[in-house]
Design an enzyme around this catalytic site. Structure first.
Site, PDB file in Angstrom:
ATOM      1  CG  HIS A   1      -1.933   1.098   1.252  1.00  0.00           C
ATOM      2  ND1 HIS A   1      -3.126   1.005   1.941  1.00  0.00           N
ATOM      3  CD2 HIS A   1      -1.927   2.337   0.691  1.00  0.00           C
ATOM      4  CE1 HIS A   1      -3.807   2.142   1.802  1.00  0.00           C
ATOM      5  NE2 HIS A   1      -3.089   2.982   1.049  1.00  0.00           N
TER       6      HIS A   1
ATOM      7  CG  HIS B   1      -1.250   6.371  -2.396  1.00  0.00           C
ATOM      8  ND1 HIS B   1      -2.402   6.232  -3.131  1.00  0.00           N
ATOM      9  CD2 HIS B   1      -1.520   5.852  -1.172  1.00  0.00           C
ATOM     10  CE1 HIS B   1      -3.338   5.668  -2.367  1.00  0.00           C
ATOM     11  NE2 HIS B   1      -2.819   5.427  -1.180  1.00  0.00           N
TER      12      HIS B   1
ATOM     13  CG  HIS C   1      -7.610   3.582  -0.353  1.00  0.00           C
ATOM     14  ND1 HIS C   1      -6.911   3.103  -1.421  1.00  0.00           N
ATOM     15  CD2 HIS C   1      -6.731   4.311   0.390  1.00  0.00           C
ATOM     16  CE1 HIS C   1      -5.648   3.520  -1.319  1.00  0.00           C
ATOM     17  NE2 HIS C   1      -5.508   4.265  -0.231  1.00  0.00           N
TER      18      HIS C   1
ATOM     19  CD  GLU D   1      -7.522   6.583   4.694  1.00  0.00           C
ATOM     20  OE1 GLU D   1      -8.024   6.681   3.555  1.00  0.00           O
ATOM     21  OE2 GLU D   1      -6.381   7.044   4.978  1.00  0.00           O
TER      22      GLU D   1
ATOM     23  CG  ASP E   1       0.075   8.943   0.829  1.00  0.00           C
ATOM     24  OD1 ASP E   1       0.156   9.009  -0.404  1.00  0.00           O
ATOM     25  OD2 ASP E   1      -0.947   8.541   1.423  1.00  0.00           O
TER      26      ASP E   1
END
Ligand code: HPA
Ligand code: ZN
Length: 335
Positions: A14, A16, A194, A197, A276
């Site tokens: 996971h 980005h 996703h 979340e 991220d």
């Protein structure tokens, strides 16, 4: 423990690519493309990276991605992340990229995919890090827009493994993308999304039953619904959990309250990831290190998490077995 984690062979599932944009590289690319960014120093950037929710972060994340113009920019961004993978003993990574963040600004799909995939190919040869790409649809945009992206991707199909769904979750349920997911699967892409979340358990149910996902990104809110937990366990779906992202976006108050241990105890197949890393304060190893400390995880727990990362990757089974054996030998060498 730190050394055990640093040398632990692992996969990242996971991540980005736009979220790996470190301030130094952002300044460099902004300068060479003659684009103004609203920050003058790394300190100013760090001050801006205080988020109270997902949307707060996304506003800054899309702004940062705005300096990426040329194929070389996408190459540099990706290669810089893959170097970090090699340093952290990430043997394989499944990278999400958001084509619409760039095509919306007039950048060609081709520019994005070619820059990213060339870096992946070079890293496989030079750094011994393998990777797959997950093309993620932006859920705040329409399904029609996602269809356009799907169409643009078809000439590059062999470079893309899966499709994902990211951006603002609340108000944009998985069901909004039912048809484009169906079409994406027909084109041979593996579906992930996703879910849960910030969104409720119902969004996770939709991702399972309507999008028919093969893996859940985040999924924290599944814990609010015991039947959902049972269903995820029954379907043997992994959850790509991102501890430092969860605290940065205030999905979880602090790491001591993180549900990762509870998820494992419930039989959920959890993996640890950075999401991220340039925005949330740490690469994947830092996520392992901090969650280990906060929850007092054992080496056996960490071994389980790393095993899951290979087992629930989209690698073919012979390669998975190879990595799992390497991992097993590593674990044994520490006992
Ligand atoms: N959630 C949703 N969208 C995102 C994220 C995330 O954690 N990171 C980048 N885009
Ligand atoms: Zn994410």
């Amino acid at each position: 423990m730190k050394k055990f984690i640093e040398n632990l062979p692992k996969a990242e599932l996971h991540l980005h690519i736009e979220g790996t944009f470190e301030p130094a590289l952002m300044f460099e690319i902004a300068q060479r493309n003659k684009i103004d960014i609203p920050f003058k120093s790394v300190e100013e950037i760090e001050k801006a990276y205080q988020f109270s929710c997902l949307q707060d972060f996304l506003d800054i994340y899309y702004q940062g991605a705005g300096v990426l113009i040329h194929e070389q920019d996408f190459y540099d961004l990706t290669y810089s992340y893959l170097k970090k993978c090699a340093e952290q003993n990430v043997r394989h990574t499944e990278i999400m990229f958001d084509p619409q963040t760039h095509t919306e600004r007039g950048i060609a799909f081709e520019t994005v995919i070619n820059g990213i995939s060339k870096a992946c190919k070079d890293a496989e040869e030079n750094l011994n890090v393998s990777s797959y790409l997950i093309m993620s649809y932006l859920r705040h945009l329409s399904e029609e827009d996602a269809f356009k992206t799907l169409k643009q991707s078809l000439p590059f199909k062999e470079k893309i493994k899966a499709v994902g769904l990211d951006s603002s979750e609340m108000g944009n349920p998985p069901s909004k993308f039912k048809e484009v997911y169906k079409a994406s699967v027909e084109e041979g892409y593996i579906p992930v999304a996703h879910a849960g979340e910030e969104g409720p358990p119902e969004y996770i149910w939709e991702a399972l039953d309507i999008l028919k996902i093969a893996r859940i990104d985040h999924g924290n809110n599944a814990l609010k619904d015991p039947d959902l937990v049972k269903e995820i366990v029954k379907r043997d779906l992994a959850m790509t959990v991102c501890p430092l992202s969860n605290t940065a976006l205030q999905v979880v108050k602090d790491l001591k309250n993180h549900p990762l241990r509870k998820m494992m105890d419930l039989g959920l197949k959890v993996t640890v990831n950075s999401d991220d890393p340039a925005y949330f304060g740490g690469q994947v190893n830092k996520n392992y290190i901090e969650i280990q400390k906060a929850l007092d995880l054992t080496q056996e727990d960490l071994y389980q998490l790393a095993k899951n990362s290979f087992k629930y990757s989209f690698l073919p089974s012979d390669i998975k077995q190879k990595y799992l054996l390497e991992l097993k030998n590593y674990y044994k060498s520490w006992q």
